[in-house]
Design an enzyme around this catalytic site. Sequence first.
Site, short mmCIF file in Angstrom:
data_model
loop_
_atom_site.label_atom_id
_atom_site.label_comp_id
_atom_site.label_asym_id
_atom_site.label_seq_id
_atom_site.Cartn_x
_atom_site.Cartn_y
_atom_site.Cartn_z
N ALA A 1 -9.77 5.40 4.89
CA ALA A 1 -9.68 6.57 5.77
C ALA A 1 -11.03 7.26 5.96
O ALA A 1 -11.79 7.44 5.02
CB ALA A 1 -8.65 7.59 5.28
N GLY A 2 -11.28 7.64 7.20
CA GLY A 2 -12.45 8.44 7.54
C GLY A 2 -13.60 7.69 8.16
O GLY A 2 -14.54 8.29 8.69
N ASN B 1 -8.58 1.74 10.53
CA ASN B 1 -7.73 1.45 11.68
C ASN B 1 -8.30 2.09 12.94
O ASN B 1 -8.73 1.40 13.86
CB ASN B 1 -6.30 1.94 11.44
CG ASN B 1 -5.37 1.57 12.58
OD1 ASN B 1 -5.14 0.40 12.86
ND2 ASN B 1 -4.88 2.56 13.30
N GLY C 1 -8.08 9.06 10.29
CA GLY C 1 -8.30 9.12 11.73
C GLY C 1 -9.37 10.08 12.19
O GLY C 1 -9.57 10.26 13.39
N LYS D 1 0.85 -1.18 0.00
CA LYS D 1 0.00 0.00 0.00
C LYS D 1 0.90 1.24 0.00
O LYS D 1 1.74 1.42 0.87
CB LYS D 1 -0.91 0.03 1.23
CG LYS D 1 -1.78 1.28 1.29
CD LYS D 1 -2.47 1.44 2.62
CE LYS D 1 -3.08 2.83 2.73
NZ LYS D 1 -3.61 3.11 4.07
#
Length: 335
Positions: A265-266, A287, A239, A178
């Site tokens: 993300a988000g 994550n 995040g 990635k």
Amino acid sequence: MRLTINGEERNFVAPLTVEQLLSRIGIEGQKVAVERNLEIVPKSSYARICLNDGDKLEIVHFIGGGAPDNAANIGSDADMDDPLLIAGRTFHSRLIIGTGKYKNYEINRLAAEAAGVDIITVAVRRVNICDPDQPVLMDHLDPKKYTYLPNTAGCFTTEDALRTLRLAREAGGWDLVKLEILGEQKTLYPQIVETLEATKILTKEGFKVMVYCTDDPIMCKRLEDSGAVAIMPLGAPIGSGLGIQNPLNIRIIVEQTEVPVILDAGVGTASDAAIAMELGCDGVLMNAAVAEAQDPILMARAMKHAVKAGRNAYLAGRMPRKKFADPSSPLAGLI
């Protein structure tokens, strides 16, 4: 002889090979990658290459080797009927989670099990040469069970991203990676021009690049044309937990892209993951949404179900939106 190892100066008695150095500091050579004066040292050369006074070395963790294509049979039978295909590899879960921000590796392990994931993202980091026996991720998340996806988290330059992934390949033989090259600390938005050029370079070197990018359909198409094996547009800043801010663009990207589209993300909660899948994304990577939940294990389980529900809803095809009411029960024969 003075050597700089992972930024620390240390003195050793010469002569000294790379293999002898690793032995003296208590590191198993097959579990790390070594860079000497910005050049990767092949494992086959550890015993032959002699170090010189003033050499600068980077020694990074071997944090897993990935799973064979058919080894990650963690999903249910239903998942196996609708697998995620990336660069010719088959995965039975469409959810990918990271390995940062957890309180400890054991919670990370339990969350991965609860999420039912096949792929986990991992960062390539320096070995702690003062305490090489400290616990590492591989001790808790078996690389024979999970496919490790090395990423370039924390890289703000093309050079750093390329070095990181080349070291990752030397450490574990990875080629599925990635790529993310960040612009600045506040938003962690990608430097998209640099990302495009790095994608071209890595593809020529034989890497299979899954690329973190903005939700710009034009740039996503250029990344695909440059060889990316998966397009990973952000839903919101990394995040942030804000959810998908521009669903229209995500939908356009899905419709125009022939390789997998994985929202990256988000995501903040399960409904965000379900929406991404309902828009037609092939998968979701997250994550913080799991790691920073009050109960990461329960949230991981929720995310697993959300991704499955969203995927099923997308495949089923939602009812059309209407301006006015449409009764479910027929009016004919009304008393």
